[in-house]
Motif scaffolding. Structure first.
Motif, PDB file in Angstrom:
ATOM      1  N   ASN A  42       0.805  -1.234   0.000  1.00  0.00           N
ATOM      2  CA  ASN A  42       0.000   0.000   0.000  1.00  0.00           C
ATOM      3  C   ASN A  42       0.833   1.277   0.000  1.00  0.00           C
ATOM      4  OD1 ASN A  42      -2.467  -1.331  -0.159  1.00  0.00           O
ATOM      5  ND2 ASN A  42      -2.620  -1.527   2.059  1.00  0.00           N
ATOM      6  N   HIS A  43       2.086   1.180  -0.460  1.00  0.00           N
ATOM      7  CA  HIS A  43       2.908   2.371  -0.657  1.00  0.00           C
ATOM      8  C   HIS A  43       2.563   2.975  -2.009  1.00  0.00           C
ATOM      9  CE1 HIS A  43       5.931  -0.008   1.919  1.00  0.00           C
ATOM     10  NE2 HIS A  43       5.338   0.883   2.705  1.00  0.00           N
ATOM     11  N   VAL A  44       2.403   4.274  -2.070  1.00  0.00           N
ATOM     12  CA  VAL A  44       2.119   4.947  -3.341  1.00  0.00           C
ATOM     13  C   VAL A  44       3.391   4.946  -4.178  1.00  0.00           C
ATOM     14  CG1 VAL A  44       1.414   7.098  -4.453  1.00  0.00           C
ATOM     15  CG2 VAL A  44       0.333   6.393  -2.313  1.00  0.00           C
ATOM     16  N   THR A  45       3.315   4.303  -5.336  1.00  0.00           N
ATOM     17  CA  THR A  45       4.468   4.222  -6.232  1.00  0.00           C
ATOM     18  C   THR A  45       4.293   5.081  -7.479  1.00  0.00           C
ATOM     19  OG1 THR A  45       3.555   2.258  -7.289  1.00  0.00           O
ATOM     20  CG2 THR A  45       5.114   1.918  -5.461  1.00  0.00           C
ATOM     21  N   SER A  46       3.054   5.427  -7.802  1.00  0.00           N
ATOM     22  CA  SER A  46       2.807   6.239  -8.986  1.00  0.00           C
ATOM     23  C   SER A  46       1.638   7.179  -8.721  1.00  0.00           C
ATOM     24  CB  SER A  46       2.488   5.338 -10.190  1.00  0.00           C
ATOM     25  OG  SER A  46       2.193   6.116 -11.327  1.00  0.00           O
ATOM     26  N   LEU A  47       1.820   8.409  -9.178  1.00  0.00           N
ATOM     27  CA  LEU A  47       0.759   9.406  -9.105  1.00  0.00           C
ATOM     28  C   LEU A  47       0.661  10.039 -10.487  1.00  0.00           C
ATOM     29  CD1 LEU A  47      -1.283  10.800  -7.259  1.00  0.00           C
ATOM     30  CD2 LEU A  47       0.483  12.463  -6.687  1.00  0.00           C
ATOM     31  N   ASP A  48      -0.424   9.733 -11.187  1.00  0.00           N
ATOM     32  CA  ASP A  48      -0.628  10.234 -12.543  1.00  0.00           C
ATOM     33  C   ASP A  48      -1.939  11.010 -12.579  1.00  0.00           C
ATOM     34  OD1 ASP A  48      -1.013  10.772 -15.218  1.00  0.00           O
ATOM     35  OD2 ASP A  48      -0.619   8.731 -15.898  1.00  0.00           O
ATOM     36  N   LEU A  49      -1.811  12.326 -12.537  1.00  0.00           N
ATOM     37  CA  LEU A  49      -2.969  13.217 -12.563  1.00  0.00           C
ATOM     38  C   LEU A  49      -2.960  14.051 -13.844  1.00  0.00           C
ATOM     39  CD1 LEU A  49      -2.929  14.433  -8.843  1.00  0.00           C
ATOM     40  CD2 LEU A  49      -4.098  12.453  -9.828  1.00  0.00           C
ATOM     41  N   SER A  50      -2.465  13.465 -14.906  1.00  0.00           N
ATOM     42  CA  SER A  50      -2.330  14.204 -16.158  1.00  0.00           C
ATOM     43  C   SER A  50      -3.689  14.448 -16.812  1.00  0.00           C
ATOM     44  CB  SER A  50      -1.396  13.468 -17.123  1.00  0.00           C
ATOM     45  OG  SER A  50      -1.830  12.152 -17.350  1.00  0.00           O
ATOM     46  N   GLY A  51      -3.803  15.632 -17.422  1.00  0.00           N
ATOM     47  CA  GLY A  51      -4.977  15.974 -18.202  1.00  0.00           C
ATOM     48  C   GLY A  51      -6.278  16.063 -17.428  1.00  0.00           C
ATOM     49  N   LEU A  52      -6.235  16.424 -16.155  1.00  0.00           N
ATOM     50  CA  LEU A  52      -7.447  16.471 -15.332  1.00  0.00           C
ATOM     51  C   LEU A  52      -7.992  17.890 -15.147  1.00  0.00           C
ATOM     52  CD1 LEU A  52      -6.662  13.833 -12.537  1.00  0.00           C
ATOM     53  CD2 LEU A  52      -7.837  13.521 -14.726  1.00  0.00           C
ATOM     54  N   ASN A  53      -7.446  18.854 -15.864  1.00  0.00           N
ATOM     55  CA  ASN A  53      -7.906  20.248 -15.767  1.00  0.00           C
ATOM     56  C   ASN A  53      -7.705  20.816 -14.363  1.00  0.00           C
ATOM     57  OD1 ASN A  53      -9.003  22.640 -16.848  1.00  0.00           O
ATOM     58  ND2 ASN A  53     -11.065  22.075 -16.193  1.00  0.00           N
ATOM     59  N   LEU A  54      -6.618  20.417 -13.716  1.00  0.00           N
ATOM     60  CA  LEU A  54      -6.310  20.886 -12.373  1.00  0.00           C
ATOM     61  C   LEU A  54      -5.543  22.199 -12.447  1.00  0.00           C
ATOM     62  CD1 LEU A  54      -5.022  17.505 -10.890  1.00  0.00           C
ATOM     63  CD2 LEU A  54      -7.315  18.487 -10.647  1.00  0.00           C
ATOM     64  N   LEU A  65       5.871  11.215  -0.047  1.00  0.00           N
ATOM     65  CA  LEU A  65       5.530   9.979  -0.766  1.00  0.00           C
ATOM     66  C   LEU A  65       6.840   9.303  -1.185  1.00  0.00           C
ATOM     67  CD1 LEU A  65       2.539  11.261  -2.922  1.00  0.00           C
ATOM     68  CD2 LEU A  65       2.439   9.966  -0.775  1.00  0.00           C
ATOM     69  N   ILE A  66       7.547   8.765  -0.210  1.00  0.00           N
ATOM     70  CA  ILE A  66       8.934   8.337  -0.399  1.00  0.00           C
ATOM     71  C   ILE A  66       9.103   7.135  -1.337  1.00  0.00           C
ATOM     72  CG2 ILE A  66       9.696   9.326   1.785  1.00  0.00           C
ATOM     73  CD1 ILE A  66       9.629   6.470   2.957  1.00  0.00           C
ATOM     74  N   TYR A  67       8.041   6.410  -1.636  1.00  0.00           N
ATOM     75  CA  TYR A  67       8.136   5.265  -2.542  1.00  0.00           C
ATOM     76  C   TYR A  67       7.766   5.628  -3.973  1.00  0.00           C
ATOM     77  CZ  TYR A  67       8.505   2.714   1.812  1.00  0.00           C
ATOM     78  OH  TYR A  67       8.923   2.270   3.042  1.00  0.00           O
ATOM     79  N   LEU A  68       7.484   6.878  -4.201  1.00  0.00           N
ATOM     80  CA  LEU A  68       7.028   7.327  -5.510  1.00  0.00           C
ATOM     81  C   LEU A  68       8.120   7.144  -6.560  1.00  0.00           C
ATOM     82  CD1 LEU A  68       4.324   8.631  -6.405  1.00  0.00           C
ATOM     83  CD2 LEU A  68       5.449  10.836  -6.222  1.00  0.00           C
ATOM     84  N   SER A  69       7.786   6.427  -7.641  1.00  0.00           N
ATOM     85  CA  SER A  69       8.731   6.270  -8.749  1.00  0.00           C
ATOM     86  C   SER A  69       8.257   7.005 -10.000  1.00  0.00           C
ATOM     87  CB  SER A  69       8.976   4.788  -9.057  1.00  0.00           C
ATOM     88  OG  SER A  69       7.786   4.172  -9.499  1.00  0.00           O
ATOM     89  N   ASN A  70       6.960   7.333 -10.052  1.00  0.00           N
ATOM     90  CA  ASN A  70       6.398   8.035 -11.200  1.00  0.00           C
ATOM     91  C   ASN A  70       5.529   9.181 -10.699  1.00  0.00           C
ATOM     92  OD1 ASN A  70       5.058   8.882 -13.544  1.00  0.00           O
ATOM     93  ND2 ASN A  70       3.742   7.078 -13.636  1.00  0.00           N
ATOM     94  N   LEU A  71       5.861  10.399 -11.115  1.00  0.00           N
ATOM     95  CA  LEU A  71       5.035  11.559 -10.814  1.00  0.00           C
ATOM     96  C   LEU A  71       4.718  12.249 -12.131  1.00  0.00           C
ATOM     97  CD1 LEU A  71       3.631  13.533  -8.907  1.00  0.00           C
ATOM     98  CD2 LEU A  71       5.833  14.694  -8.599  1.00  0.00           C
ATOM     99  N   THR A  72       3.477  12.151 -12.560  1.00  0.00           N
ATOM    100  CA  THR A  72       3.034  12.728 -13.820  1.00  0.00           C
ATOM    101  C   THR A  72       1.856  13.654 -13.558  1.00  0.00           C
ATOM    102  OG1 THR A  72       3.747  10.755 -15.021  1.00  0.00           O
ATOM    103  CG2 THR A  72       2.217  12.219 -16.155  1.00  0.00           C
ATOM    104  N   LEU A  73       2.089  14.937 -13.785  1.00  0.00           N
ATOM    105  CA  LEU A  73       1.056  15.959 -13.593  1.00  0.00           C
ATOM    106  C   LEU A  73       0.896  16.778 -14.876  1.00  0.00           C
ATOM    107  CD1 LEU A  73       2.190  17.187 -10.053  1.00  0.00           C
ATOM    108  CD2 LEU A  73       0.422  15.513 -10.593  1.00  0.00           C
ATOM    109  N   ALA A  74       1.220  16.187 -15.996  1.00  0.00           N
ATOM    110  CA  ALA A  74       1.232  16.877 -17.284  1.00  0.00           C
ATOM    111  C   ALA A  74      -0.167  17.343 -17.691  1.00  0.00           C
ATOM    112  CB  ALA A  74       1.797  15.954 -18.362  1.00  0.00           C
ATOM    113  N   GLU A  75      -0.177  18.357 -18.554  1.00  0.00           N
ATOM    114  CA  GLU A  75      -1.395  18.839 -19.203  1.00  0.00           C
ATOM    115  C   GLU A  75      -2.469  19.285 -18.212  1.00  0.00           C
ATOM    116  OE1 GLU A  75      -2.683  16.217 -22.337  1.00  0.00           O
ATOM    117  OE2 GLU A  75      -0.614  15.726 -22.827  1.00  0.00           O
ATOM    118  N   ASN A  76      -2.050  20.116 -17.281  1.00  0.00           N
ATOM    119  CA  ASN A  76      -2.969  20.761 -16.354  1.00  0.00           C
ATOM    120  C   ASN A  76      -2.698  22.259 -16.418  1.00  0.00           C
ATOM    121  OD1 ASN A  76      -4.623  18.681 -14.864  1.00  0.00           O
ATOM    122  ND2 ASN A  76      -2.585  17.817 -14.574  1.00  0.00           N
TER     123      ASN A  76
END
Length: 155
Positions: A42-54, A65-76
């Motif tokens: 249950n460690h967060v390894t990926s956060l992909d919030l791309s294209g959500l109009n944020l 989020l120390i286990y994060l290997s992917n951080l994608t916040l593109a297209e906001n």
């Protein structure tokens, strides 16, 4: 900081006009939340919030989020500085903040992300000089900085 609080802090720094993060509630497992991927512990390894109009800004609490290997916040429409605290994410392999309106200077601390393979900051409003320490990111395979206003000098 507990994972729930970290993610809820991140959510509170964002404006979500289309309620795309409505599943982010304390009474459900964070591993079922939109854009969140967890490992078997249950460690967060990926956060992909791309294209959500944020819009809003990226909370420095992302560093918890120390286990994060992917951080994608593109297209906001995220703005403000890229928090240097991201450099604490030693497991990070992919950082995609492209197509936002992040501004100020490229955080030199990002060059401490020695496991990073992809760094995509395309089409933001970053200015100033690109630190020469980026050249020391030996695992980096993809660096996309187009659409920037960097000077030709290196620090």
């Amino acid at each position: 900081m507990a994972t729930y609080r970290t993610l809820l802090s991140l959510k509170s720094s964002l404006d979500d006009p289309d309620s795309r993060l409505s599943s982010w509630t304390p009474n459900t497992s964070h591993c079922t939340w939109a854009g969140v991927t967890c490992d078997s512990h249950n460690h967060v390894t990926s956060l992909d919030l791309s294209g959500l109009n944020l819009s809003g800004y990226l909370s420095p609490d992302i560093a918890f989020l120390i286990y994060l290997s992917n951080l994608t916040l593109a297209e906001n429409n995220l703005s403000g500085p890229i928090p240097p605290e991201i450099s604490a994410l030693s497991a990070l392999r992919l950082l995609n903040l492209s197509n936002n309106v992040f501004n100020r200077m490229f955080p030199p601390e990002l060059s401490n992300l020695t496991n990073l393979r992809v760094l995509d900051l395309y089409n933001n409003n970053l200015t100033g000089v690109l630190p020469v320490s980026v050249a020391h990111m030996t695992n980096l395979r993809h660096l996309h900085l187009g659409g920037r206003k960097f000077s030709r000098k290196f620090l």
